[in-house]
Motif scaffolding. Sequence first.
Motif, mmCIF file in Angstrom:
data_model
loop_
_atom_site.group_PDB
_atom_site.id
_atom_site.type_symbol
_atom_site.label_atom_id
_atom_site.label_comp_id
_atom_site.label_asym_id
_atom_site.label_seq_id
_atom_site.Cartn_x
_atom_site.Cartn_y
_atom_site.Cartn_z
ATOM 1 N N ASP A 1 37.937 30.708 49.490
ATOM 2 C CA ASP A 1 38.621 31.089 48.261
ATOM 3 C C ASP A 1 39.320 32.426 48.440
ATOM 4 O OD1 ASP A 1 37.570 28.833 47.175
ATOM 5 O OD2 ASP A 1 35.991 29.853 46.049
ATOM 6 N N GLY A 2 40.343 32.648 47.637
ATOM 7 C CA GLY A 2 40.981 33.948 47.607
ATOM 8 C C GLY A 2 40.133 34.920 46.793
ATOM 9 N N VAL A 3 39.985 36.164 47.279
ATOM 10 C CA VAL A 3 39.193 37.182 46.579
ATOM 11 C C VAL A 3 40.011 38.463 46.503
ATOM 12 C CG1 VAL A 3 37.068 38.531 46.535
ATOM 13 C CG2 VAL A 3 37.040 36.185 47.436
ATOM 14 N N ILE A 4 40.175 38.988 45.300
ATOM 15 C CA ILE A 4 40.875 40.259 45.091
ATOM 16 C C ILE A 4 40.032 41.101 44.136
ATOM 17 C CG2 ILE A 4 42.959 41.404 44.242
ATOM 18 C CD1 ILE A 4 44.526 38.878 44.864
ATOM 19 N N SER A 5 39.790 42.343 44.488
ATOM 20 C CA SER A 5 39.088 43.260 43.572
ATOM 21 C C SER A 5 40.036 44.373 43.151
ATOM 22 C CB SER A 5 37.842 43.849 44.245
ATOM 23 O OG SER A 5 38.203 44.630 45.371
ATOM 24 N N THR A 6 39.777 44.916 41.965
ATOM 25 C CA THR A 6 40.635 45.974 41.419
ATOM 26 C C THR A 6 39.769 47.116 40.915
ATOM 27 O OG1 THR A 6 40.644 45.270 39.089
ATOM 28 C CG2 THR A 6 42.147 44.115 40.599
ATOM 29 N N VAL B 1 42.576 34.895 52.689
ATOM 30 C CA VAL B 1 43.054 33.731 51.930
ATOM 31 C C VAL B 1 43.958 34.177 50.790
ATOM 32 C CG1 VAL B 1 42.373 31.776 50.490
ATOM 33 C CG2 VAL B 1 41.039 32.342 52.526
ATOM 34 N N ALA B 2 43.553 35.232 50.091
ATOM 35 C CA ALA B 2 44.378 35.761 49.004
ATOM 36 C C ALA B 2 45.697 36.300 49.541
ATOM 37 C CB ALA B 2 43.619 36.843 48.254
ATOM 38 N N GLN B 3 45.644 36.907 50.714
ATOM 39 C CA GLN B 3 46.883 37.407 51.324
ATOM 40 C C GLN B 3 47.835 36.254 51.613
ATOM 41 O OE1 GLN B 3 46.158 40.204 54.641
ATOM 42 N NE2 GLN B 3 44.094 40.512 53.815
ATOM 43 N N ARG B 4 47.284 35.148 52.141
ATOM 44 C CA ARG B 4 48.133 34.001 52.460
ATOM 45 C C ARG B 4 48.745 33.382 51.213
ATOM 46 N NH1 ARG B 4 47.148 28.708 52.295
ATOM 47 N NH2 ARG B 4 44.901 29.020 52.006
ATOM 48 N N LEU B 5 47.945 33.224 50.166
ATOM 49 C CA LEU B 5 48.438 32.567 48.946
ATOM 50 C C LEU B 5 49.419 33.447 48.172
ATOM 51 C CD1 LEU B 5 45.148 30.863 47.673
ATOM 52 C CD2 LEU B 5 47.069 29.778 48.828
#
Length: 704
Positions: free
Chosen positions: A154-159, A171-175
């Motif tokens: 899965d794509g994972v992004i934290s803020t 994965v998040a970078q690719r999507l």
Amino acid sequence: MDFETQKVAIIDDEPSTLLILESAVEALAEVVTCSTSGEALSFINQCLPDLIVLDISMPELSGFDVCRQLKASPVTAAIPIIFVTSHSDVENERNALALGAIDFISKPIDIELCRLRVKNHLMLQQQKHLLAHINAQLEAEKKQLSVTLRSIADGVISTDTQGQVTFINPVAQRLTGYPEHEALGKSIDVIMELRDATSNATMVNPAFYALKEKRTAAMAFNTVLVSRENQVFRVEDTASPIIDDQGNLLGAVIVFQDVSEAVEMAVKMTHITNHDQLTGLPNRVLLHDRIVQALSQRISPRSSIALLLIDIDNFKYLNDSLGHRVGDSIIKSIAHRLKAIVGSNATLARVGGDEFACLLTDIGSGFSADSIAMACLQAGREPIVINGKSHQLSLSIGISLYPQDAKNAEEMMRHADTAMYRSKAKGKDAFSFFSTDLQQAMHRRVELEIILRNAIENDTLVIFLQPKFDFASKSMMGAESLVRLYDDEGNIIGPDEFIPLAEETGLIHQLGHQVLRKSCALVAKCNGLGQELKVAVNVAAKQLSNPGFVKEVDQIIRNSGIKASSIELEVTESALMHDFEQTRDMLNALTALGLSIALDDFGTGYSSLAYLRQFPLNVLKIDRSFVIDMDQEQQAFDIVLAIVNLALSLELSIVAEGIENQAQFDALFELGCHAGQGYMLCRPIPEEQFLTDHVLLDNRIHLV
């Protein structure tokens, strides 16, 4: 880490000093000693202690020399060293500290003070090891977490709390199309451009909801992610706030996945679930939904909705004889024709192997369905050419109307089916509307099926016997076994009513088994009374298609204890032609058991001389439809004459059915017919009466 696991090495050339130091330290740790300074380096490398107590003044190598060697080796450099010295000048202390010593023990040695110094440094060493162990664990966990986040599918992004990206996995970078170095520090709604899949409207990132509400927030349904390169991904996600143990909000994390393939597969599966794979038409499930929808959205109270159920006549025979590939071609061809007729405003569905249904909405009256039905019938009559061969077909159609004869979708389907069977009964190639009398006939059919199933299950079918008389001796030569069914009130239900139902429902196999068993039991009773009897039993076409039929017949005869020659099986012309080779092989096998085979209803079917020669027939029965008119019509008489001459030339026994008067009897006798049966001679009678009148008594016919 416990003190018991720690080790202290003491290096001193004076035995007395070694003893004092060992006694001071032995309660704190494991003690190992060395009295030769020249061997100190190898000794320390071998035992690797947690702490070294080292004398400065030694003859071979000084403590300073040994210390230099230990600190120069990467294996021993980190081991703390306490110097033992009798010197108290500042220069020695400066040199010792410069070499890496951590403390001093002065001579003469104060044991308690020595113990305290060693204890403190062991405790520091223990804490150092513990801290290193904890740091190693933290580093391993950090690496594991990093590997997991970067390896997760899965794509994972934290803020942070402002929605600025602090972490983004591969994965998040690719999507998203953003590499890590460009994504960090940018707002999450810049990195993740979310839109509604239907309207293309921009959507708020759920991470902002998670930050605002401090609770988990899911992405809206039907969301797509538009990447930096304008690639579109169907995504699903969940955003959660990041909150520490004290309840402080640190940021948010969003986990999302590309479900484009899953959505595409779901669309395909939905289509497959609702459509027929061969023709691409809606199936029964989708048709039902559309009927329900049409009933709920009927345009006006004056309008009607029609459902046409369309069945291909004799398709099973074509499919079995020509093969499924030809059958599939026929289905697709009929589907194409019907679709062209009903148009885009109607729903044409395939609801069974050879059944289609057409839903017509907003028709002005019941008669408007007629034109569609007639056009469908005409399309069905057009020959279908497959592999250069033309196939002539026909259709049977049943029509149900809402609200005239049905209240819901289920009733429409049921009533159209009932009307379609009425078209079949009328001779096929026709259409019929549902009516009250049809409904009553269907109810009667259901009741009859229940009675038939109960009779078969409870073994309550009964047989009547119609004697067959020899024309020459005018005495009984055998009998035909005829099955009868009683209703709940004790009334007889004729075979013309329930035999077709048994064949249609598949009960004919159980029914035939029971009739043959009861017929064999009757023969056994007659044999027990001293009377030889030959009984003819009717066999349906479906029974002959059963591969185990010969074995079943053989077993029944064996179990009854009678001779196989006491049984004659009567088959019809249509049964013989169902599968020529299979039927011929089966009849040969039955004949090999000792049975005789009679051809029933001759002249009413194919009447092919070719198959008469190839089948192992013993008896030819003249159908009553010819016998009943032979004394009134010359044509009927001539047909009977031709049948008799044919049978005689083939050396077959001849039995005439349906003899009702003396003139018919005399004519058949004069023509050379061997035997006959009919109401004039004897009606079918129950088994008990047959045993009394025709077995216990020497019953003969008395005719002039």
